[in-house]
Motif scaffolding. Structure first.
Motif, PDB file in Angstrom:
ATOM      1  N   MET A   1       0.834  -1.200   0.000  1.00 53.79           N
ATOM      2  CA  MET A   1       0.000   0.000   0.000  1.00 53.79           C
ATOM      3  C   MET A   1       0.873   1.256   0.000  1.00 53.79           C
ATOM      4  O   MET A   1       0.652   2.186  -0.776  1.00 53.79           O
ATOM      5  N   ILE A   2       1.887   1.265   0.846  1.00 54.14           N
ATOM      6  CA  ILE A   2       2.788   2.424   0.925  1.00 54.14           C
ATOM      7  C   ILE A   2       3.595   2.558  -0.359  1.00 54.14           C
ATOM      8  O   ILE A   2       3.776   3.664  -0.876  1.00 54.14           O
ATOM      9  N   ALA A   3       4.060   1.445  -0.894  1.00 49.26           N
ATOM     10  CA  ALA A   3       4.822   1.477  -2.152  1.00 49.26           C
ATOM     11  C   ALA A   3       3.970   2.055  -3.279  1.00 49.26           C
ATOM     12  O   ALA A   3       4.478   2.820  -4.116  1.00 49.26           O
TER      13      ALA A   3
ATOM     14  N   ILE B   1      13.209  13.206  -3.251  1.00 52.75           N
ATOM     15  CA  ILE B   1      13.188  13.948  -1.981  1.00 52.75           C
ATOM     16  C   ILE B   1      12.786  13.026  -0.837  1.00 52.75           C
ATOM     17  O   ILE B   1      13.422  13.009   0.221  1.00 52.75           O
ATOM     18  N   VAL B   2      11.739  12.255  -1.043  1.00 50.79           N
ATOM     19  CA  VAL B   2      11.268  11.335  -0.003  1.00 50.79           C
ATOM     20  C   VAL B   2      12.327  10.276   0.300  1.00 50.79           C
ATOM     21  O   VAL B   2      12.581   9.957   1.465  1.00 50.79           O
ATOM     22  N   GLU B   3      12.955   9.734  -0.717  1.00 48.33           N
ATOM     23  CA  GLU B   3      13.981   8.713  -0.494  1.00 48.33           C
ATOM     24  C   GLU B   3      15.182   9.279   0.252  1.00 48.33           C
ATOM     25  O   GLU B   3      15.682   8.653   1.189  1.00 48.33           O
ATOM     26  N   VAL B   4      15.655  10.462  -0.149  1.00 54.22           N
ATOM     27  CA  VAL B   4      16.790  11.069   0.549  1.00 54.22           C
ATOM     28  C   VAL B   4      16.394  11.395   1.990  1.00 54.22           C
ATOM     29  O   VAL B   4      17.151  11.149   2.919  1.00 54.22           O
ATOM     30  N   GLY B   5      15.199  11.929   2.169  1.00 52.23           N
ATOM     31  CA  GLY B   5      14.718  12.201   3.527  1.00 52.23           C
ATOM     32  C   GLY B   5      14.652  10.944   4.372  1.00 52.23           C
ATOM     33  O   GLY B   5      14.967  10.961   5.566  1.00 52.23           O
ATOM     34  N   SER B   6      14.271   9.820   3.761  1.00 57.56           N
ATOM     35  CA  SER B   6      14.153   8.565   4.514  1.00 57.56           C
ATOM     36  C   SER B   6      15.496   8.078   5.029  1.00 57.56           C
ATOM     37  O   SER B   6      15.566   7.408   6.058  1.00 57.56           O
ATOM     38  N   VAL B   7      16.562   8.408   4.313  1.00 61.37           N
ATOM     39  CA  VAL B   7      17.901   8.011   4.757  1.00 61.37           C
ATOM     40  C   VAL B   7      18.242   8.753   6.054  1.00 61.37           C
ATOM     41  O   VAL B   7      18.886   8.209   6.944  1.00 61.37           O
ATOM     42  N   ARG B   8      17.783   9.982   6.161  1.00 58.03           N
ATOM     43  CA  ARG B   8      18.035  10.783   7.361  1.00 58.03           C
ATOM     44  C   ARG B   8      17.253  10.248   8.561  1.00 58.03           C
ATOM     45  O   ARG B   8      17.698  10.305   9.675  1.00 58.03           O
TER      46      ARG B   8
ATOM     47  N   THR C   1      15.738  26.630   7.906  1.00 53.08           N
ATOM     48  CA  THR C   1      15.212  25.495   7.141  1.00 53.08           C
ATOM     49  C   THR C   1      14.033  24.845   7.851  1.00 53.08           C
ATOM     50  O   THR C   1      14.051  24.651   9.061  1.00 53.08           O
ATOM     51  N   PRO C   2      13.000  24.530   7.087  1.00 57.67           N
ATOM     52  CA  PRO C   2      11.901  23.770   7.678  1.00 57.67           C
ATOM     53  C   PRO C   2      12.263  22.288   7.757  1.00 57.67           C
ATOM     54  O   PRO C   2      13.008  21.767   6.932  1.00 57.67           O
ATOM     55  N   TYR C   3      11.747  21.655   8.773  1.00 57.06           N
ATOM     56  CA  TYR C   3      11.880  20.211   8.918  1.00 57.06           C
ATOM     57  C   TYR C   3      10.541  19.582   8.550  1.00 57.06           C
ATOM     58  O   TYR C   3       9.482  20.189   8.729  1.00 57.06           O
ATOM     59  N   TYR C   4      10.613  18.385   8.052  1.00 53.97           N
ATOM     60  CA  TYR C   4       9.430  17.609   7.712  1.00 53.97           C
ATOM     61  C   TYR C   4       9.586  16.235   8.338  1.00 53.97           C
ATOM     62  O   TYR C   4      10.706  15.782   8.590  1.00 53.97           O
ATOM     63  N   ALA C   5       8.467  15.588   8.573  1.00 49.46           N
ATOM     64  CA  ALA C   5       8.502  14.252   9.159  1.00 49.46           C
ATOM     65  C   ALA C   5       7.580  13.342   8.357  1.00 49.46           C
ATOM     66  O   ALA C   5       6.572  13.796   7.803  1.00 49.46           O
ATOM     67  N   PHE C   6       7.924  12.084   8.324  1.00 45.72           N
ATOM     68  CA  PHE C   6       7.037  11.107   7.707  1.00 45.72           C
ATOM     69  C   PHE C   6       5.808  10.956   8.584  1.00 45.72           C
ATOM     70  O   PHE C   6       5.890  11.026   9.813  1.00 45.72           O
ATOM     71  N   ARG C   7       4.670  10.768   7.961  1.00 53.80           N
ATOM     72  CA  ARG C   7       3.411  10.616   8.706  1.00 53.80           C
ATOM     73  C   ARG C   7       3.485   9.442   9.684  1.00 53.80           C
ATOM     74  O   ARG C   7       2.832   9.445  10.706  1.00 53.80           O
ATOM     75  N   HIS C   8       4.268   8.466   9.319  1.00 53.73           N
ATOM     76  CA  HIS C   8       4.408   7.280  10.165  1.00 53.73           C
ATOM     77  C   HIS C   8       5.753   6.644   9.861  1.00 53.73           C
ATOM     78  O   HIS C   8       6.250   6.726   8.745  1.00 53.73           O
ATOM     79  N   ALA C   9       6.321   6.003  10.864  1.00 54.20           N
ATOM     80  CA  ALA C   9       7.627   5.350  10.698  1.00 54.20           C
ATOM     81  C   ALA C   9       7.594   4.293   9.593  1.00 54.20           C
ATOM     82  O   ALA C   9       8.617   4.037   8.947  1.00 54.20           O
ATOM     83  N   LEU C  10       6.446   3.692   9.351  1.00 55.87           N
ATOM     84  CA  LEU C  10       6.358   2.683   8.294  1.00 55.87           C
ATOM     85  C   LEU C  10       6.573   3.307   6.910  1.00 55.87           C
ATOM     86  O   LEU C  10       7.164   2.683   6.033  1.00 55.87           O
ATOM     87  N   TYR C  11       6.113   4.540   6.710  1.00 57.64           N
ATOM     88  CA  TYR C  11       6.370   5.224   5.444  1.00 57.64           C
ATOM     89  C   TYR C  11       7.871   5.443   5.269  1.00 57.64           C
ATOM     90  O   TYR C  11       8.417   5.224   4.192  1.00 57.64           O
ATOM     91  N   GLN C  12       8.527   5.889   6.327  1.00 60.51           N
ATOM     92  CA  GLN C  12       9.982   6.122   6.270  1.00 60.51           C
ATOM     93  C   GLN C  12      10.705   4.820   5.961  1.00 60.51           C
ATOM     94  O   GLN C  12      11.594   4.777   5.129  1.00 60.51           O
ATOM     95  N   GLN C  13      10.303   3.738   6.618  1.00 61.62           N
ATOM     96  CA  GLN C  13      10.995   2.464   6.431  1.00 61.62           C
ATOM     97  C   GLN C  13      10.834   1.933   5.008  1.00 61.62           C
ATOM     98  O   GLN C  13      11.799   1.478   4.395  1.00 61.62           O
TER      99      GLN C  13
ATOM    100  N   ALA D   1      10.148   3.694   2.271  1.00 62.93           N
ATOM    101  CA  ALA D   1      10.903   4.575   1.370  1.00 62.93           C
ATOM    102  C   ALA D   1      12.386   4.284   1.468  1.00 62.93           C
ATOM    103  O   ALA D   1      13.084   4.205   0.449  1.00 62.93           O
ATOM    104  N   TYR D   2      12.871   4.076   2.674  1.00 62.62           N
ATOM    105  CA  TYR D   2      14.290   3.774   2.870  1.00 62.62           C
ATOM    106  C   TYR D   2      14.664   2.431   2.209  1.00 62.62           C
ATOM    107  O   TYR D   2      15.704   2.314   1.559  1.00 62.62           O
ATOM    108  N   ASP D   3      13.787   1.434   2.367  1.00 65.36           N
ATOM    109  CA  ASP D   3      14.048   0.118   1.769  1.00 65.36           C
ATOM    110  C   ASP D   3      14.093   0.191   0.244  1.00 65.36           C
ATOM    111  O   ASP D   3      14.714  -0.669  -0.390  1.00 65.36           O
TER     112      ASP D   3
END
Length: 189
Positions: A100-102, A115-122, A170-182, A184-186
């Motif tokens: 679903m996230i993919a 942008i999302v992928e680079v952010g996920s690495v952080r 600079t503004p910071y942004y956060a993923f809505r949920h850790a699962l989205y970050q994970q 995107a990172y994967d």
């Protein structure tokens, strides 16, 4: 397709969207007691499921189903039990949620996706300035993309604004949920 059907139904007054608020830790415990009758939740199970899902009902149900499917929670003699201590179990991202996230990530433009992928690495939270530097892109373009993503409200949310010692604001942004970050990172490859 579902979005079009929903919008059409709403247009004709035939449906209403009922957003679900995050569940409390007590509500997660109640769900587990109902879903897994006979299981006295072992130390840490409720807390780990709650922390992993942030109380998101869809995520919680999928995580529990994932634990059952992978054999961590098993039924026997009319009761549920853990095959292994939950503290040593990596809950992971259930495949249904990963897909679903993919799919949501696949709908992004190529620039938004980078942008999302680079952010996920952080991590779960990142600054637009760091992403812009990594992508060698103009900060204003990255900020505008992040803001659009946050306004859509399904992958990112706005964070706080920080002024760095060099004067960069600079503004910071956060993923809505850790699962989205994970997820995107994967997909960074």
């Amino acid at each position: 397709p579902l979005l079009n059907v929903k919008q059409n139904l709403q247009l004709h007054g035939l449906c209403a969207e009922l957003p679900l608020a995050p569940l409390s830790e007590a509500a997660v415990a109640t769900y587990l007691a109902t879903r897994l009758p006979g299981l006295t939740p072992p130390d840490g199970l409720v807390q780990q499921v709650f922390q992993r899902t942030d109380g998101n009902p869809l995520f919680m149900v999928n995580v529990i189903e994932h634990l059952v499917a992978q054999g961590t929670l098993v039924a026997g003699n009319g009761h549920w039990r853990l095959q292994e201590p939950i503290a040593g179990t990596d809950i992971g991202v259930p495949e249904s949620l990963r897909q679903m996230i993919a799919q949501q990530l696949d709908r992004l433009t190529p620039d938004e996706r980078r942008i999302v992928e680079v952010g996920s690495v952080r991590g779960i939270e990142f600054s637009a300035a760091v992403v812009a530097a990594c992508l060698e892109a103009p900060l204003g373009d990255v900020e505008a993309s992040c803001e659009r993503l946050a306004q859509r409200g399904y992958i990112l949310r706005p964070g706080h604004i920080v002024k760095w010692p060099d004067g960069t604001v600079t503004p910071y942004y956060a993923f809505r949920h850790a699962l989205y970050q994970q997820v995107a990172y994967d997909q960074v490859g």
